[in-house]
Design a protein around this motif. Structure first.
Motif, short mmCIF file in Angstrom:
data_model
loop_
_atom_site.label_atom_id
_atom_site.label_comp_id
_atom_site.label_asym_id
_atom_site.label_seq_id
_atom_site.Cartn_x
_atom_site.Cartn_y
_atom_site.Cartn_z
N SER A 216 0.80 -1.31 -0.33
CA SER A 216 0.45 0.25 0.02
C SER A 216 0.74 0.95 0.00
O SER A 216 1.89 0.66 0.30
CB SER A 216 -0.46 -0.10 1.09
OG SER A 216 0.10 0.49 2.43
N TRP A 217 0.50 2.66 -0.20
CA TRP A 217 1.12 3.58 -0.32
C TRP A 217 1.43 3.82 0.88
O TRP A 217 2.64 4.76 1.19
CB TRP A 217 0.05 4.76 -0.82
CG TRP A 217 0.48 6.11 -0.83
CD1 TRP A 217 0.50 7.43 0.39
CD2 TRP A 217 1.81 6.49 -1.07
NE1 TRP A 217 1.35 8.18 0.47
CE2 TRP A 217 2.61 7.94 -0.37
CE3 TRP A 217 3.06 6.16 -2.26
CZ2 TRP A 217 3.03 8.51 -1.50
CZ3 TRP A 217 3.70 6.85 -2.59
CH2 TRP A 217 3.89 8.16 -2.27
N GLU A 219 1.84 1.65 3.65
CA GLU A 219 4.02 0.84 3.62
C GLU A 219 4.96 1.27 3.12
O GLU A 219 5.53 0.64 3.48
CB GLU A 219 3.02 -0.80 3.22
CG GLU A 219 1.75 -1.43 4.19
CD GLU A 219 1.40 -2.62 3.58
OE1 GLU A 219 0.92 -3.56 4.04
OE2 GLU A 219 1.43 -2.88 2.03
N GLU A 241 -2.41 4.02 -5.26
CA GLU A 241 -2.99 3.45 -4.04
C GLU A 241 -2.23 2.20 -3.68
O GLU A 241 -2.03 2.32 -2.01
CB GLU A 241 -4.68 3.12 -4.42
CG GLU A 241 -5.41 3.59 -4.41
CD GLU A 241 -7.26 3.29 -4.59
OE1 GLU A 241 -6.57 2.01 -4.48
OE2 GLU A 241 -7.54 4.06 -5.43
N THR A 242 -1.45 1.26 -4.84
CA THR A 242 -0.70 0.86 -4.30
C THR A 242 0.91 0.60 -5.17
O THR A 242 1.36 1.54 -5.86
CB THR A 242 -0.85 -0.93 -4.20
OG1 THR A 242 -1.56 -1.12 -6.03
CG2 THR A 242 -1.97 -1.54 -3.79
#
Length: 330
Positions: A216-217, A219, A241-242
């Protein structure tokens, strides 16, 4: 160590053939010395860093950034004049490994890819490629042969075969390599030219690779925070988003952003992003600063050289980011 041998060692890691056409990588200020004992390594050949090198008794200064990109007259008592004067007076050779270092993804510039555990890495803008060559001395030559000859020819003994010498074409041409090899072997030792390695070493600016798994962004930001030592970044463009595919270019690399996005990068990391680049970007650019990416690169370069030349006193001179965050209280 002989001066030319150390320069060959530098250029094995930072091959000049990979440098950008506009760059000025290589010797900046020559010296009279032929043997060197103490080396200072820093991001910039600033006046302050040169003074530190003088105080530690260095006879070689390795910097990332050039002293100047084009010849300049020594016509005034400015920082440029004082720096050159210090180098010449103290007989210190100044060498710049600029885009020549940036262009070797297998070298210190790959530190961020290593830290982020990027896989299947490729360059964004190829500048050169080389072919590996091998020369075999099939006899069991007597005596000890150095592991590295002329700074760029690697040697190893193969039981029952003899000695294998390996080098890359961007480092040294075949005929010159053969001459160096003959000098360390008994007179009359025959040499066999082996086939060229099938794999080419690609040199180029910018690196792109994939994370071990999609994050994820949030993370990804946490992962990047652990790698880059800076208290603030700036971002521009749409935030994904990811994140799975990451590209970066040390220094001022925003000109490669669109190339990175065209190749599927979810984010592009660099420094010195300008207003219109930020305004027009089609992807997410993270500006972590010119300094943070290259300071760590030069720290690792110094450590790599020290490991390869244990008889030299190699010291890394840490610097400070010239750009500081000033909080405004309204």
């Amino acid at each position: 160590m002989h001066l030319t041998d150390f320069i060959h060692m530098i250029e094995r890691i930072a091959p000049v053939c990979g440098a950008a056409e506009w760059d000025n990588s290589g010797v900046q200020v020559a010296s009279r010395c032929t043997e060197i004992h103490s080396v200072a390594v820093a991001l910039d050949p600033s006046e302050a860093n040169i003074e530190k090198a003088v105080s530690q008794g260095a006879d070689f200064f390795l910097a990332h950034h050039p002293l100047a990109f084009k010849p300049q007259p020594l016509s005034g008592n400015d920082s440029y004049f004082r720096s050159v004067s210090q180098l010449i007076t103290n007989d210190i050779c100044l060498y710049s490994a600029h885009t020549s270092l940036d262009a070797n993804p297998a070298g210190p510039v790959g530190w961020l890819a290593e830290s982020l555990k990027l896989q299947n890495c490729k360059t964004l803008e190829p500048t050169a490629a080389s072919m590996q060559h091998r020369i075999i001395a099939p006899s069991a030559a007597s005596g000890s042969i150095p592991a590295v000859i002329a700074g760029s020819i690697r040697c190893r003994h193969i039981q029952g075969i003899g000695y294998e010498f390996e080098f890359d074409t961007e480092d040294i041409v075949y005929e010159t390599a053969a001459d160096h090899i003959r000098q360390v072997l008994p007179a009359g030792t025959s040499l066999l030219k082996a086939e060229e390695r099938a794999g080419r070493r690609e040199l180029g600016l910018g690196i792109s690779g994939s994370l071990p798994c999609r994050l994820s962004w949030h993370e990804f930001v946490q992962l990047l925070e652990k790698s880059v030592e800076r208290t603030f970044w700036t971002t521009c463009g749409p935030v994904p988003e990811t994140v799975e595919t990451v590209a970066y270019c040390t220094g001022s690399g925003s000109s490669l952003a669109e190339t990175a996005f065209a190749r599927g990068a979810d984010v592009f990391i660099t420094g010195d992003v300008k207003y219109h680049t930020a305004l027009d970007t089609t992807g997410c650019i993270i500006d972590v600063g010119h300094f943070s990416l290259e300071e760590e690169m030069m720290r690792r370069f110094a450590a790599l050289l020290a490991a390869g030349a244990p008889d030299l006193d190699i010291t890394f001179l840490p610097s400070q980011d010239p750009i500081r965050l000033h909080p405004v209280h309204g």
